[in-house]
Scaffold this active site. Structure first.
Site, PDB file in Angstrom:
ATOM      1  N   ARG C 266     -56.274  34.677  15.896  1.00 40.50           N
ATOM      2  CA  ARG C 266     -55.731  35.493  16.981  1.00 40.50           C
ATOM      3  C   ARG C 266     -55.425  34.585  18.151  1.00 40.50           C
ATOM      4  NH1 ARG C 266     -60.057  38.672  19.823  1.00 40.50           N
ATOM      5  NH2 ARG C 266     -59.745  37.015  21.336  1.00 40.50           N
ATOM      6  N   HIS C 270     -57.806  39.503  22.873  1.00 39.06           N
ATOM      7  CA  HIS C 270     -58.013  40.726  22.100  1.00 39.06           C
ATOM      8  C   HIS C 270     -57.010  41.787  22.561  1.00 39.06           C
ATOM      9  CE1 HIS C 270     -59.835  44.326  20.479  1.00 39.06           C
ATOM     10  NE2 HIS C 270     -60.069  44.786  21.691  1.00 39.06           N
ATOM     11  N   TYR C 279     -64.942  32.691  26.121  1.00 37.72           N
ATOM     12  CA  TYR C 279     -65.746  32.530  24.910  1.00 37.72           C
ATOM     13  C   TYR C 279     -65.162  31.575  23.894  1.00 37.72           C
ATOM     14  CZ  TYR C 279     -62.491  36.301  23.542  1.00 37.72           C
ATOM     15  OH  TYR C 279     -61.377  37.069  23.304  1.00 37.72           O
TER      16      TYR C 279
END
Lengths: 336, 459, 379
Positions: C266, C270, C279
């Site tokens: 990805r 998100h 992160y």
């Protein structure tokens, strides 16, 4: 007319629905070879075959979720949740998918799913087998909720639920599965009272007593006993909890001016709370006294030996009737 | 034309962002979606793509400024027609496209963002655009399995009277049956005033509330010329009073006993009292004497000061006398009562009677006065008649009718003399008292009127 | 058919690299299991796949831009996952029914979603856009993994109709932790239903790396349920196409369900509300940029002399046409009147809701200004 137990009446209703429409399928745990733990689906596997009577894996969310997929494909799944207390794993699929897909797809996809639930207590069962979770579903927009109280309604309303293009959560009081009653198996659905109407099962003039499911029988007993005190109670079997037939209810309340609502389910935010609020909104100026509810306590369903103290019985109902009549009652001295 | 770009909510409820750096300056040409700035929100550093193709006009804020969602960030000059070249394509490049000729409307600020902090006072939206239909319309639509059979127009015969809980309580406290009360409220709602008015009817006096509906006035009977009859609708006060009378008459078995008494001594006494300076201001009349006599006699004959409680299957004997004095007023008969009349002396009684009468005539008897009576006196003597068969005030055991005082020939000390004579008519509830009791009571009252001094024998 | 799918867990778990037919730098490779399913992918076919992926990427970027410009409330970027989405969707037959998650933009595009269909839900105008029966695609699912059961149910319906469509469930690595996905595999396997599970393992469930969800390759779970499984390079559109063809064939021929794990990444956050810098490292992202699905295919096409300016210009034009219409649809969207709120809750009239509707309409009519009216806004 035939004398049938409610269990047999439900089975007959399923049989008829499946014969009338070959898109109707039955799904659930143990419903095929065993015929269901309550034998409701007894004989249906033999008659309709394994493609239409499906023993599913032990997974309630899976049962309802695959029913959704079958509905997408144009089938009319009738799902059996083995016991009321086991519906919760399926709650997400019911609330987020079954209830919402018609709205989400703006009407293109229908969810003509019937979710049958053996329901409620009074059978001395083990934990999680006597639940009354109807309020959760009444509160969920997009679902219809009904509760049957006698074999005729069981037969007719189950057929109506299956024929409905909307999802129906169908509560069957398990303690009445073996109770008998007259059933007209040839009744045309079109002639039967619609699924959404309530029924005045006993006329009266002093108090309106609203209830549903097995509690209808308790209410009728209470009404009979009340005669001895010269009190005339009108008992209404709601039959449909979403929607509620307020036309019938309010006509009664306008006549009697006094309302008592009773159900097995717990008190807090139970269906009685909704009924009383709506009745008050609609009939405030006819009320002689504040409506009273007689319900299960706000506890997890108790062990079998104690359940009789939890289930609202004839005496508790009549205590509430005394209260609305302004007669001495258990709460006379209590400041609420 | 000028196009403004306001800071959007960049992430589901973020209220503001700080400008980290501008990547363009006033005068720079800008392509659609070209990154023009970096801003930092509470959640992340975000690149802002240009919503327009054009030329940078003005930067509204500098690097380092904190800008609230919705505030203008940058102003562009945009073309009215599509122009410009797409940027060379690269897999990760954002497409640069010429303006499609969209207007200079500021972008819709989607997402909740922070509510604009308004300094103005919260206000309701203006109303009055449309009709407000009746609130208790139930809309029912039919579906094959949900159809509610279209019933005949709802049968309202079996409906109870409509009222509110506080008014129901009032009615209950006053002993008023709501079914008999005429409703003046919306949709047939019985109001507090309706109940008070009705109570006044049952007792007789007009209520303290201002006159509401014409229902309590006898409608003007307008007879067309030559008509042989006039019809007056039975409703409101008249209906209520009639109902109460009927209830009383057909519930309690009425017996009336008559006694004609020589009241010359009473009349003399009254003359003397009237002349007494110490009693100036207190108008003591025959009625006061009768009232005193009644109170005294009732203490010896409690069965005439009692109530028949059917429900409890008990007779309730009162240990006090709330003495009702019937008064004729414009509205009709009212019977306000004097509370604890037995505790009053003659002067007190006279004053009370006077007040009662005055208040009643003014139409201002309080509800409290009209309720709770235990025995009544009705003075039809003022109309010039001697005797009658009065109907009990509902709930009471007896009512004493007082006739006119007449000067007429009477036996007096063995000879015929002109004396002041008056007839007493006592109606009583035969369930509560028998003939002997009623007669004895009446004799006791008469004795006091004939020889006022005999009052001392009674108490 | 000579191919034998891997059901041997041990063998599957020993794979270090997912199956691949196109390396990151654009060289074509062989794989004994997949080759036959990719034989017919000539230059024309590959250019078609490239075009679709390029347009998907542009559409995705436009979605992000529109959100940053305040035109959409949210967008879930699909950047980096074009190969899985385009490859698998193109492999399907048009009458196979697809059950995507909210990130499967490429799948919607392959099926013919209109530009407006891609934006109006994210804009908050409607609960969903296209007619599922027009595209044979279920509305994109937000409840993680729920759609896997729907796909299985649909496949059970196909069995009862005795036809040969296949149902496809798309979900991510995080979803495989959900009970529903596991229950779906139980049902699919027990009933041997014609369903293909496509797990786009993009390495992240918001901020949680896939290692929180799985200690073994995800593809290794399916055989435990009795479902044959392949693990492929999710950035390799040729491998994705081939693997999907194998899976569809398996299901369509009555052999039951199949599972694909497509290992991808990805590249974006998100959603547009997320900040991945909290992160994961930029290095990590850059490593995957080097494995980009479009770059490698471009390199391969160039090596075939099948990639020129005329081609890219045509692709750009198509992309531009689509994104222009997307933008216009978003900005020009007309919000429905208030009373539309209550539409379509039920298929048949519900007296309780009907009463609420009547009361709400009366309430709205009580305001002086037009905008509150219960009347339908024209157009």
């Amino acid at each position: 007319m035939t004398q049938l137990t409610m269990g047999k009446a439900l089975g007959a209703g399923l049989r008829r629905a499946m014969a009338d429409d070959d898109r109707v399928l039955l799904m659930g745990e143990d419903i095929g070879r065993l015929g269901g733990v309550f034998r409701i689906t007894d004989g249906l596997l033999d008659e309709f075959g394994g493609k239409r009577v499906i023993d599913t894996p032990l997974a309630e969310s899976g049962i309802v979720g695959t029913a959704v997929g079958l509905a997408f494909r144009g089938f009319r799944p009738v799902v059996e949740i083995q016991f009321d207390g086991f519906v919760y794993p399926a709650f997400d699929q019911i609330v987020c998918q079954v209830a919402k897909l018609h709205y989400r797809t703006r009407g293109r996809v229908k969810m003509p799913i019937t979710i049958r639930i053996p329901w409620a207590g009074g059978v001395g069962a083990a934990e999680h087998h006597s639940e009354s979770p109807e309020a959760y579903f009444v509160h969920t927009a997009g679902l219809r909720v009904v509760a049957v109280s006698n074999p005729q309604d069981a037969y007719t309303m189950l057929r109506q639920a299956i024929a409905s293009d909307d999802p129906v959560v169908f509560f069957e009081p398990k303690r009445l599965y073996h109770s008998k009653g007259e059933v007209d198996l040839d009744a045309h659905l079109a002639d039967a009272p619609p699924m959404g109407v309530a029924r005045v099962v006993r006329e009266g003039s002093d108090v309106t007593l609203l209830t549903y499911g097995a509690q209808v029988g308790v209410a009728l007993d209470a009404a009979t006993a009340a005669e001895d005190e010269g009190v005339s109670i009108e008992v209404i079997d709601l039959r449909s909890l979403s929607p509620v037939d307020y036309r019938t209810v309010t006509a009664s309340v306008r006549k009697t001016g006094r309302v008592v609502v009773t159900h097995e389910a717990a008190r807090e935010a139970g269906v009685a709370a909704e009924l009383i609020t709506s009745v008050t909104e609609k009939c405030f100026h006819y009320l002689e006294a504040a409506p009273v509810r007689v319900t299960g306590h706000d506890i997890p369903y108790p062990p079998a030996k104690l359940e009789k103290h939890h289930l609202p019985d004839l005496d508790r109902i009549l205590d509430a009737v005394d209260r609305v009549l302004g007669r001495p009652n258990s709460l006379s001295e209590v400041v609420l | 034309m000028i196009a403004e770009f306001r800071l959007p909510d960049l992430g589901e409820g973020l209220p503001e962002a700080e400008i980290v750096q501008w990547l363009v300056a006033p005068g720079d040409p800008v392509a659609l979606n070209q990154t023009i700035a970096e801003v930092e929100t509470a959640k992340a550093i975000v690149e802002l793509p240009s919503p327009f193709a054009g030329v940078v006009g003005e930067l509204k804020h500098a690097a380092g400024d904190v800008v609230a969602v919705g505030e203008p960030l940058i102003v562009f000059e945009v073309d009215g027609d599509p122009s410009g070249e797409p940027a060379p394509s690269a897999p990760d490049a954002v497409v640069a496209a010429p303006s499609t000729g969209e207007t200079q409307d500021p972008p819709n600020l989607v997402g909740y963002g922070a509510p604009p902090r308004s300094t103005s006072r919260p206000q309701r939206r203006a109303r009055g655009g449309g009709r407000i239909p009746a609130a208790d319309t139930l809309v029912l639509e039919a579906a094959p399995h949900d159809a509610v059979p279209d019933a005949a127009p709802e049968d309202t015969r079996h409906e109870r009277p409509r009222s509110t809980p506080p008014v129901r309580k009032l009615a209950k406290d006053l002993g008023v049956d709501l079914a008999l009360v005429e409703a003046s409220g919306v949709s047939g709602l019985i109001t507090r005033a309706d109940v008070e008015e009705y109570a006044a009817r049952v007792g007789g006096a007009p209520s303290t509330a201002p006159v509401q509906a014409p229902a309590d006035r006898v409608p003007a009977a307008t007879a067309p010329p030559g008509a042989r009859e006039t019809r007056i609708p039975i409703r409101g006060v008249r209906k209520a009073t009639a109902a109460a009378m009927v209830r009383s008459a057909f519930t309690a078995p009425h017996v009336t006993t008559f006694l004609t008494v020589d009241v010359t001594a009473t009349v003399s006494l009254l003359d003397a009292l009237r002349a007494d300076r110490r009693l100036e201001g207190h108008r003591i009349g025959v009625l006061a004497i009768v009232a005193k006599a009644v109170c005294l006699a009732l203490s010896r004959h409690p069965e005439l000061n009692s109530r028949w409680d059917e429900e409890a299957a008990e007779i309730v004997q009162y240990h006090y006398v709330n003495l009702g004095i019937a008064a004729a007023t414009e509205r009709g008969l009212v019977v306000p009562n004097i509370k604890d009349a037995d505790a009053l002396d003659l002067t007190g009684l006279a004053d009370a009677i006077g007040d009662l009468a005055q208040t009643a005539r003014a139409g201002r008897s309080a509800i409290d006065q009209l309720m709770g009576g235990t025995f009544s006196i009705t003075n039809f003597g003022v109309f010039g008649v001697d005797a009658g068969t009065p109907i009990l005030n509902p709930g009471e055991a007896g009512i004493l009718g007082v006739g006119a005082v007449r000067r007429q020939p009477w036996e007096h000390e063995g000879a015929i003399a002109l004396r002041d004579v008056m007839t007493l008519s006592l109606s009583f509830d035969h369930r509560l008292a028998d003939g002997e009791q009623g007669s004895k009571f009446l004799r006791d009252v008469a004795d006091v009127l004939r020889e006022p001094g005999r009052a001392m024998l009674l108490r | 058919m000579t191919y034998t799918p891997i059901t041997d867990t041990e063998r599957l778990l020993s794979l270090d690299e997912p199956l691949q037919l196109l390396t990151p730098d654009g060289r074509r490779r062989h794989d004994p299991q997949l080759d036959e399913w990719a034989d017919d992918l000539d230059a024309t076919a590959l250019r078609g796949l490239y075009r679709d992926m390029a347009i998907a990427r542009r559409v995705d970027a436009e979605g992000v831009a529109l959100q940053r410009q305040g035109q959409l409330g949210l967008w879930a970027p699909a950047q980096g996952q074009e190969a899985v989405q385009i490859g698998t969707a193109r492999a399907c037959r048009r009458d196979d029914f697809l059950f995507p998650s909210y990130r499967e933009l490429g799948v919607l595009l392959v099926r013919g979603a209109a530009p407006a269909d891609t934006v109006l839900t994210w804009r908050g105008e409607v609960p969903s856009t296209f007619d599922p029966y027009a595209l044979d695609v279920a509305p994109p699912q937000i409840i993680i993994g729920a759609q896997s059961l729907h796909a299985v149910g649909y496949a059970m319906g196909i069995q009862r109709d005795e036809t040969d469509q296949v149902a496809v469930a798309y979900f991510g690595d995080g979803a495989t932790s959900q009970g529903d996905v596991n229950e779906a595999m139980v049902f699919a396997s027990s009933f041997a239903s014609p369903v293909v599970f496509v797990c786009s393992n993009n390495q992240w469930a918001i901020s949680e790396p896939v290692t929180v969800q799985a200690k073994h390759p995800i593809a290794g779970r399916a055989p435990g349920f009795g479902i044959p499984s392949l693990r492929v390079d999710g950035n390799d559109v040729i491998a994705c196409t081939a693997a999907m063809r194998w899976a569809l064939d398996h299901a369509r021929s009555g052999e039951g369900p199949a599972f694909l794990e497509a290992v991808t990444y990805r590249m974006g956050p998100h959603t547009t509300s997320d900040d991945p810098t909290r992160y994961r490292s930029a290095d990590d992202v850059e490593q995957w940029r080097a494995r980009d699905p479009l770059t490698r295919l471009e390199a391969h096409l160039r090596s075939m002399d099948a990639f020129d300016d005329a081609f890219t210009a045509a692709v750009d034009a198509d992309a531009l046409a689509y994104t222009t219409e997307m933008r216009a649809a978003a900005i020009g969207a007309v919000t429905k009147p208030a009373l539309a709120l209550l539409d379509d809750v039920y298929a048949t009239p519900h007296t309780g809701l009907a009463e609420q509707r009547a009361h709400f309409a009366a309430y709205l009519d009580g305001f002086a200004d037009e905008s509150a009216s219960s009347e339908e806004v024209a157009g």
